[in-house]
Motif scaffolding. Structure first.
Motif, PDB file in Angstrom:
ATOM      1  N   MET A  39      11.540  94.231   8.907  1.00 36.88           N
ATOM      2  CA  MET A  39      11.962  95.624   9.010  1.00 36.88           C
ATOM      3  C   MET A  39      13.374  95.746   8.458  1.00 36.88           C
ATOM      4  O   MET A  39      14.068  94.759   8.281  1.00 36.88           O
ATOM      5  CB  MET A  39      11.879  96.066  10.463  1.00 36.88           C
ATOM      6  N   GLY A  40      13.836  96.958   8.164  1.00 35.88           N
ATOM      7  CA  GLY A  40      15.155  97.165   7.562  1.00 35.88           C
ATOM      8  C   GLY A  40      16.256  96.754   8.503  1.00 35.88           C
ATOM      9  O   GLY A  40      16.052  96.352   9.634  1.00 35.88           O
ATOM     10  N   ASP A  41      17.446  96.866   8.035  1.00 38.64           N
ATOM     11  CA  ASP A  41      18.621  96.434   8.769  1.00 38.64           C
ATOM     12  C   ASP A  41      18.958  97.436   9.866  1.00 38.64           C
ATOM     13  O   ASP A  41      19.379  98.544   9.593  1.00 38.64           O
ATOM     14  CB  ASP A  41      19.793  96.298   7.796  1.00 38.64           C
ATOM     15  N   HIS A  42      18.775  97.034  11.144  1.00 37.32           N
ATOM     16  CA  HIS A  42      19.106  97.906  12.269  1.00 37.32           C
ATOM     17  C   HIS A  42      20.342  97.341  12.951  1.00 37.32           C
ATOM     18  O   HIS A  42      20.289  96.323  13.632  1.00 37.32           O
ATOM     19  CB  HIS A  42      17.952  97.956  13.273  1.00 37.32           C
ATOM     20  N   ARG A  43      21.458  97.974  12.779  1.00 34.62           N
ATOM     21  CA  ARG A  43      22.690  97.474  13.370  1.00 34.62           C
ATOM     22  C   ARG A  43      23.086  98.369  14.528  1.00 34.62           C
ATOM     23  O   ARG A  43      22.874  99.584  14.485  1.00 34.62           O
ATOM     24  CB  ARG A  43      23.812  97.450  12.321  1.00 34.62           C
ATOM     25  N   PRO A  44      23.678  97.806  15.597  1.00 29.29           N
ATOM     26  CA  PRO A  44      24.077  98.619  16.755  1.00 29.29           C
ATOM     27  C   PRO A  44      25.160  99.586  16.380  1.00 29.29           C
ATOM     28  O   PRO A  44      25.925  99.362  15.443  1.00 29.29           O
ATOM     29  CB  PRO A  44      24.591  97.569  17.758  1.00 29.29           C
ATOM     30  N   GLU A  67      10.320  98.673   5.827  1.00 27.92           N
ATOM     31  CA  GLU A  67      11.269  99.555   6.511  1.00 27.92           C
ATOM     32  C   GLU A  67      10.547 100.520   7.440  1.00 27.92           C
ATOM     33  O   GLU A  67       9.564 101.158   7.060  1.00 27.92           O
ATOM     34  CB  GLU A  67      12.082 100.328   5.473  1.00 27.92           C
ATOM     35  N   GLY A  68      11.059 100.654   8.687  1.00 27.56           N
ATOM     36  CA  GLY A  68      10.413 101.507   9.668  1.00 27.56           C
ATOM     37  C   GLY A  68      11.165 102.759  10.039  1.00 27.56           C
ATOM     38  O   GLY A  68      10.655 103.586  10.790  1.00 27.56           O
ATOM     39  N   ALA A 114       9.750 105.398   2.857  1.00 30.94           N
ATOM     40  CA  ALA A 114       9.820 103.982   2.489  1.00 30.94           C
ATOM     41  C   ALA A 114       8.578 103.544   1.729  1.00 30.94           C
ATOM     42  O   ALA A 114       8.672 102.813   0.726  1.00 30.94           O
ATOM     43  CB  ALA A 114      10.007 103.132   3.740  1.00 30.94           C
ATOM     44  N   GLN A 115       7.428 103.991   2.182  1.00 31.48           N
ATOM     45  CA  GLN A 115       6.182 103.610   1.518  1.00 31.48           C
ATOM     46  C   GLN A 115       6.148 104.103   0.076  1.00 31.48           C
ATOM     47  O   GLN A 115       5.811 103.361  -0.851  1.00 31.48           O
ATOM     48  CB  GLN A 115       4.990 104.167   2.301  1.00 31.48           C
ATOM     49  N   ARG A 116       6.522 105.355  -0.135  1.00 31.00           N
ATOM     50  CA  ARG A 116       6.467 105.927  -1.484  1.00 31.00           C
ATOM     51  C   ARG A 116       7.569 105.378  -2.379  1.00 31.00           C
ATOM     52  O   ARG A 116       7.364 105.140  -3.568  1.00 31.00           O
ATOM     53  CB  ARG A 116       6.552 107.452  -1.389  1.00 31.00           C
TER      54      ARG A 116
END
Length: 265
Positions: free
Chosen positions: A1-6, A119-120, A126-128
């Motif tokens: 999944m994409g970058d998830h930062r706090p 990526e969520g 993201a899909q397209r």
């Protein structure tokens, strides 16, 4: 999944705070050249092209880029795009009303996407975008002017192309570019305002001479035509100056003159 930062509690914080000597040297040299290049630009569109070209050259991992302009907080268009990929991805962001450009422009200064295929945060976008050929993205807020926003969108065709260094360099780059772009936009807007004022003055003069009315009443005529034809005052004045007449249904004739001695000039 994409970058998830706090949430760091601040806007636009890079992933790490240690830029290192190499990054500092790169910025010192690159920003100096960027400042010189932008200082030579006096046209906003030319400056945008210079900003994108410099970003592709300076920020690690970038293959293509564009300035995404968001008007009225919903219409997304590409400016100074380096190729078809940025144009296509911006179009997808407008259609889906989601994506890193919109988040960067609205909420924070930087949004990084490591792999659009997984990526969520924006599933439809993201899909397209992945199908269009984009794999990694880095979006940085460039300016905010009322309901109009701008973001620097950077692209790569391989996953994980952007690193913490990319973010750090990109953030400092965007800060310098935003200042320069704001200055040239302000100068251009001032010049345009002076031109509009001059055209309106010429139109008033034409009406004053033609109908022997005061400047105040001439301005009232232009204002009434603007309102009844739903056109900008400057456009009405420009038409009169250029063609000697004003077209449009419902355009009112000049108001009658007051009795002698009551009309001020």
């Amino acid at each position: 999944m994409g970058d998830h930062r706090p949430d760091t509690g601040g806007r636009g914080q890079p992933s790490t705070s240690d830029t290192g000597t190499a990054v500092a040297d790169l910025l010192a040299e690159g920003m100096s050249g960027l400042a010189r290049d932008l200082d030579e630009q006096d046209d906003p569109d030319a400056m945008l092209a210079a900003i994108v070209a410099a970003a592709v050259a300076m920020i690690p991992g970038v293959e293509e880029g564009s300035i995404s302009v968001v008007r009225a907080r919903q219409q997304v268009t590409s400016q100074a795009a380096t190729g078809e990929l940025p144009v296509q991805v911006d179009a997808i962001q407008e259609e889906t009303q989601q994506g890193p450009c919109l988040d960067a422009a609205y909420e924070q200064q930087t949004v990084r996407v490591d792999d659009l295929a997984t990526e969520g945060r924006w599933p439809l976008f993201a899909q397209r975008a992945s199908a269009a050929g984009a794999a990694s993205m880095l979006s940085l807020q460039l300016y905010v002017e009322g309901d109009n926003l701008g973001a620097l969108n950077l692209y790569a065709r391989t996953p994980d192309a952007f690193t913490d260094e990319s973010e750090q360099v990109g953030l400092l780059f965007a800060a310098h570019a935003a200042i320069a772009y704001a200055a040239v936009r302000k100068e251009t807007q001032l010049a345009q305002a002076l031109v509009r004022r001059d055209v309106i003055g010429q139109a008033k003069g034409i009406l004053m001479e033609r109908y022997k009315i005061s400047g105040e009443r001439a301005f009232l005529v232009l204002t009434r035509v603007s309102q009844t034809t739903n056109r900008k005052l400057h456009d009405v004045a420009d038409e009169l100056v250029r063609h000697g007449t004003i077209t449009g249904a419902g355009a009112p004739p000049p108001p009658p003159r007051r009795p002698s001695g009551a009309d001020s000039v």
